[in-house]
Design an enzyme around this catalytic site. Structure first.
Site, PDB file in Angstrom:
ATOM      1  N   LEU A  93       0.834  -1.210   0.000  1.00 35.90           N
ATOM      2  CA  LEU A  93       0.000   0.000   0.000  1.00 35.90           C
ATOM      3  C   LEU A  93       0.868   1.258   0.000  1.00 35.90           C
ATOM      4  O   LEU A  93       0.520   2.264  -0.616  1.00 35.90           O
ATOM      5  CB  LEU A  93      -0.939  -0.013   1.220  1.00 35.90           C
ATOM      6  CG  LEU A  93      -1.939   1.139   1.279  1.00 35.90           C
ATOM      7  CD1 LEU A  93      -2.834   1.178   0.040  1.00 35.90           C
ATOM      8  CD2 LEU A  93      -2.785   1.055   2.548  1.00 35.90           C
ATOM      9  N   TYR A 118      -6.504  -5.788  -4.287  1.00 38.49           N
ATOM     10  CA  TYR A 118      -7.136  -7.032  -4.747  1.00 38.49           C
ATOM     11  C   TYR A 118      -8.020  -7.610  -3.632  1.00 38.49           C
ATOM     12  O   TYR A 118      -9.164  -8.017  -3.870  1.00 38.49           O
ATOM     13  CB  TYR A 118      -6.025  -8.000  -5.138  1.00 38.49           C
ATOM     14  CG  TYR A 118      -6.472  -9.311  -5.749  1.00 38.49           C
ATOM     15  CD1 TYR A 118      -6.931  -9.374  -7.063  1.00 38.49           C
ATOM     16  CD2 TYR A 118      -6.393 -10.499  -5.023  1.00 38.49           C
ATOM     17  CE1 TYR A 118      -7.306 -10.586  -7.633  1.00 38.49           C
ATOM     18  CE2 TYR A 118      -6.763 -11.713  -5.580  1.00 38.49           C
ATOM     19  CZ  TYR A 118      -7.229 -11.749  -6.880  1.00 38.49           C
ATOM     20  OH  TYR A 118      -7.597 -12.950  -7.443  1.00 38.49           O
TER      21      TYR A 118
HETATM   22  P1  NAI Z   1      -6.329 -14.621 -16.114  1.00 34.63           P
HETATM   23  O1  NAI Z   1      -5.559 -13.340 -16.028  1.00 34.63           O
HETATM   24  O2  NAI Z   1      -5.626 -15.818 -16.663  1.00 34.63           O
HETATM   25  O3  NAI Z   1      -7.671 -14.368 -16.950  1.00 34.63           O
HETATM   26  C1  NAI Z   1      -8.527 -13.277 -16.664  1.00 34.63           C
HETATM   27  C2  NAI Z   1      -9.354 -12.986 -17.903  1.00 34.63           C
HETATM   28  O4  NAI Z   1     -10.164 -11.831 -17.617  1.00 34.63           O
HETATM   29  C3  NAI Z   1      -8.493 -12.628 -19.115  1.00 34.63           C
HETATM   30  O5  NAI Z   1      -8.917 -13.334 -20.250  1.00 34.63           O
HETATM   31  C4  NAI Z   1      -8.697 -11.123 -19.262  1.00 34.63           C
HETATM   32  O6  NAI Z   1      -8.570 -10.657 -20.606  1.00 34.63           O
HETATM   33  C5  NAI Z   1     -10.123 -10.963 -18.734  1.00 34.63           C
HETATM   34  N1  NAI Z   1     -10.375  -9.588 -18.341  1.00 34.63           N
HETATM   35  C6  NAI Z   1      -9.586  -8.782 -17.580  1.00 34.63           C
HETATM   36  N2  NAI Z   1     -10.130  -7.557 -17.510  1.00 34.63           N
HETATM   37  C7  NAI Z   1     -11.302  -7.591 -18.200  1.00 34.63           C
HETATM   38  C8  NAI Z   1     -12.304  -6.621 -18.484  1.00 34.63           C
HETATM   39  N3  NAI Z   1     -12.200  -5.363 -18.037  1.00 34.63           N
HETATM   40  N4  NAI Z   1     -13.370  -6.989 -19.227  1.00 34.63           N
HETATM   41  C9  NAI Z   1     -13.475  -8.265 -19.702  1.00 34.63           C
HETATM   42  N5  NAI Z   1     -12.540  -9.216 -19.480  1.00 34.63           N
HETATM   43  C10 NAI Z   1     -11.464  -8.872 -18.740  1.00 34.63           C
HETATM   44  O7  NAI Z   1      -6.881 -14.900 -14.645  1.00 34.63           O
HETATM   45  P2  NAI Z   1      -7.306 -16.277 -13.941  1.00 34.63           P
HETATM   46  O8  NAI Z   1      -6.155 -16.771 -13.148  1.00 34.63           O
HETATM   47  O9  NAI Z   1      -7.948 -17.172 -14.919  1.00 34.63           O
HETATM   48  O10 NAI Z   1      -8.373 -15.730 -12.883  1.00 34.63           O
HETATM   49  C11 NAI Z   1      -9.761 -15.666 -13.161  1.00 34.63           C
HETATM   50  C12 NAI Z   1     -10.473 -15.141 -11.931  1.00 34.63           C
HETATM   51  O11 NAI Z   1     -10.175 -15.957 -10.812  1.00 34.63           O
HETATM   52  C13 NAI Z   1     -10.108 -13.717 -11.533  1.00 34.63           C
HETATM   53  O12 NAI Z   1     -11.243 -13.032 -11.062  1.00 34.63           O
HETATM   54  C14 NAI Z   1      -9.108 -13.945 -10.415  1.00 34.63           C
HETATM   55  O13 NAI Z   1      -9.032 -12.826  -9.557  1.00 34.63           O
HETATM   56  C15 NAI Z   1      -9.701 -15.144  -9.742  1.00 34.63           C
HETATM   57  N6  NAI Z   1      -8.726 -15.892  -8.944  1.00 34.63           N
HETATM   58  C16 NAI Z   1      -7.661 -16.523  -9.519  1.00 34.63           C
HETATM   59  C17 NAI Z   1      -6.760 -17.223  -8.739  1.00 34.63           C
HETATM   60  C18 NAI Z   1      -5.597 -17.959  -9.323  1.00 34.63           C
HETATM   61  O14 NAI Z   1      -4.850 -18.570  -8.546  1.00 34.63           O
HETATM   62  N7  NAI Z   1      -5.380 -17.964 -10.649  1.00 34.63           N
HETATM   63  C19 NAI Z   1      -6.908 -17.265  -7.287  1.00 34.63           C
HETATM   64  C20 NAI Z   1      -8.054 -16.568  -6.785  1.00 34.63           C
HETATM   65  C21 NAI Z   1      -8.925 -15.908  -7.594  1.00 34.63           C
END
Ligand code: NAI
Length: 450
Positions: free
Chosen positions: A302, A356
């Site tokens: 932060l 986050y």
């Molecule tokens: P990632 O980064 O691989 O995929 C995220 C997707 O969201 C991407 O395709 C991106 O283009 C899309 N995106 C981002 N901003 C956008 C917007 N403004 N409008 C439309 N699409 C948008 O992320 P991942 O790892 O697949 O995570 C998916 C979700 O799961 C997220 O909400 C993340 O915070 C949550 N998450 C993931 C964890 C992990 O260990 N990978 C752990 C806890 C939560």
């Protein structure tokens, strides 16, 4: 995105070497494949005396699911699961017998086995002894889950006041916990109720629970979102895949692979909700499921956080969901199931992730509030909180930190996108309508306590 250590210690010479050296051996988790048996062996159903009728009823249900059910902890079995029914236990002394009987077979619990409790939530007006007994199950289950080995997990179905064990959502939750669909869900207790929830649980509800439904998944171009889209399509839904124009190639690939449609859209656009609704209605005739998965990280302490880093994370991960939900609620859709991606960071906090964690804890907050608004029309709002999942997002974490994050959970490995997708598909299904306003962690039991 590959956990080479887990693969190595489970194959050939390196497996032998790891065993000889006494190195930790994270198990290869059994994941769902259509047609596979529900459990990896017979299920032992145990209960305290007062809960016997409920145990009998659940044993009959298990038989209907083609499970080999046993009622005595005897015989030379490799148990597939132990089901502990404690619904009517009223005094702390009531649980000793069934719990110790469960303990007597745990050494013979098969790899990827299950321990599942079915109990009741402590409620206002409970006597102190009843509240103690009911709440005690929580600590018991979470501890047992930590003692299990070889990919076995422990989870609990918690019935709210007045909810019968035969409630379709209680049975759907039990089946999910027993199955390979919950491979990376561990140490979780999921409340089910209220009693008046209308639930549809038709034929084929296990293999294709979303047949005829229209689902929207944001952030579907890659990672967890792509896995969610594919899993909802596997379960019968027609899926609208949403992502930013810059991710158009991945978005088209996901949509084409599952016969869905692609909608290029930044979820932070002021009219995002209306565009999603219009697309779903005009192309597919309605909207039944919305999965808010799009999310970003801008990690900074932060003290070093720039306004843009805070604002971008809150805009994508939280404000966009709120705005889209407002439009969906105003449209008055019947039976709408909303599932939002939270994170264990939003529950326990995480250094360098104040932005986050604010956004993800905010997701949990709005989910609870939205649940009450959707319930009158048979809808639900739930959140899934993943721990460490192997994706592009987490592959950018420095190696040493990544390795620690992988080995800390009870299951000693990261989860796969499919593990999160299975939990979401379960919560999106009609038979889970009695699960509302809840947070289901998919984290391999990552955190101490809750
Ligand atoms: P990632 O980064 O691989 O995929 C995220 C997707 O969201 C991407 O395709 C991106 O283009 C899309 N995106 C981002 N901003 C956008 C917007 N403004 N409008 C439309 N699409 C948008 O992320 P991942 O790892 O697949 O995570 C998916 C979700 O799961 C997220 O909400 C993340 O915070 C949550 N998450 C993931 C964890 C992990 O260990 N990978 C752990 C806890 C939560």
């Amino acid at each position: 995105m590959t956990d080479r250590y887990t693969q190595a210690v489970n194959s050939g010479f390196t497996k032998t070497l790891a065993t000889r050296l006494g190195l930790p051996r994270p198990a290869l988790l059994r994941r769902y494949r259509a047609g596979d048996p529900l459990t990896v062996g017979p299920v032992l159903v145990l209960s305290d005396g007062a809960s016997k009728a409920d145990a009998d009823e659940l044993a009959q249900v298990l038989l209907g699911w083609d499970v080999d059910v046993r009622r005595e902890p005897s015989g030379d079995h490799r148990w597939g699961a132990v089901l502990l029914v404690l619904t009517e236990a009223a005094q702390p002394t009531d649980v000793a017998e069934p719990v110790l009987a469960a303990g007597s077979v745990l050494r013979r619990l098969a790899g990827n086995g299950r321990v599942v409790t079915v109990s009741r939530a402590a409620a206002d007006g409970d006597s102190p002894a009843l509240a103690a007994t009911r709440n005690g199950v929580d600590g018991f289950l979470r501890s047992v889950a930590k003692e299990l080995r070889a990919g076995a997990t422990g989870n609990g179905v918690v019935l709210n006041d007045g909810v019968a064990v035969s409630h379709p959502s209680a049975l759907a939750t039990l089946r999910f916990f027993l199955s390979a669909k919950s491979a990376y869900v561990d140490g979780q207790l999921l409340p089910v109720g209220g009693a008046d929830t209308a639930v549809v649980d038709g034929p084929g509800s296990w293999e294709r629970p979303l047949a005829g439904k229209v689902a929207v998944v944001t952030g579907a171009a890659r990672g967890i979102g792509a896995a969610i889209a594919k899993t909802l399509a596997r379960d019968g839904a027609t899926v609208v895949c949403v992502d930013v124009p810059a991710a158009g190639e991945g978005l088209a690939a996901t949509a084409n692979a599952i016969g869905g449609t692609a909608l290029q859209l930044d979820v932070t656009a002021p009219d995002a909700g209306q565009r999603i609704l219009d697309h779903a209605r005009t192309r597919h005739g309605g909207l039944d499921v919305v999965v808010h998965n799009a999310g970003i990280l801008r990690d900074k302490l932060l003290a070093n956080m720039k306004p843009a880093q805070w604002e971008a994370v809150v805009a994508v991960n939280l404000a966009a969901q709120l705005r889209i939900n407002e439009t969906l609620l105003a449209a008055g859709l019947d039976g709408l199931h909303i599932v939002s991606l939270a994170s264990t960071s939003g529950i326990a906090g995480n250094k360098g992730q104040s932005n986050y964690a604010f956004s993800k804890a905010g997701v949990i907050g709005h989910t609870r509030a939205t649940a009450a608004l959707l319930a009158p029309q048979g809808g639900t709002a739930n959140a899934v909180a993943p721990g460490f999942i192997e994706t592009d997002m987490t592959s950018s974490i420095p190696f040493a930190t990544r390795e620690v994050a992988r080995r800390l959970p009870t299951l000693a490995q990261g989860g796969q996108p499919i593990d999160v997708a299975e939990a979401i598909a379960f919560l999106a299904s009609p038979s889970a309508t009695g699960v509302n306003g809840q947070v289901l962690r998919v984290c391999g039991q990552h955190m101490v306590g809750r």
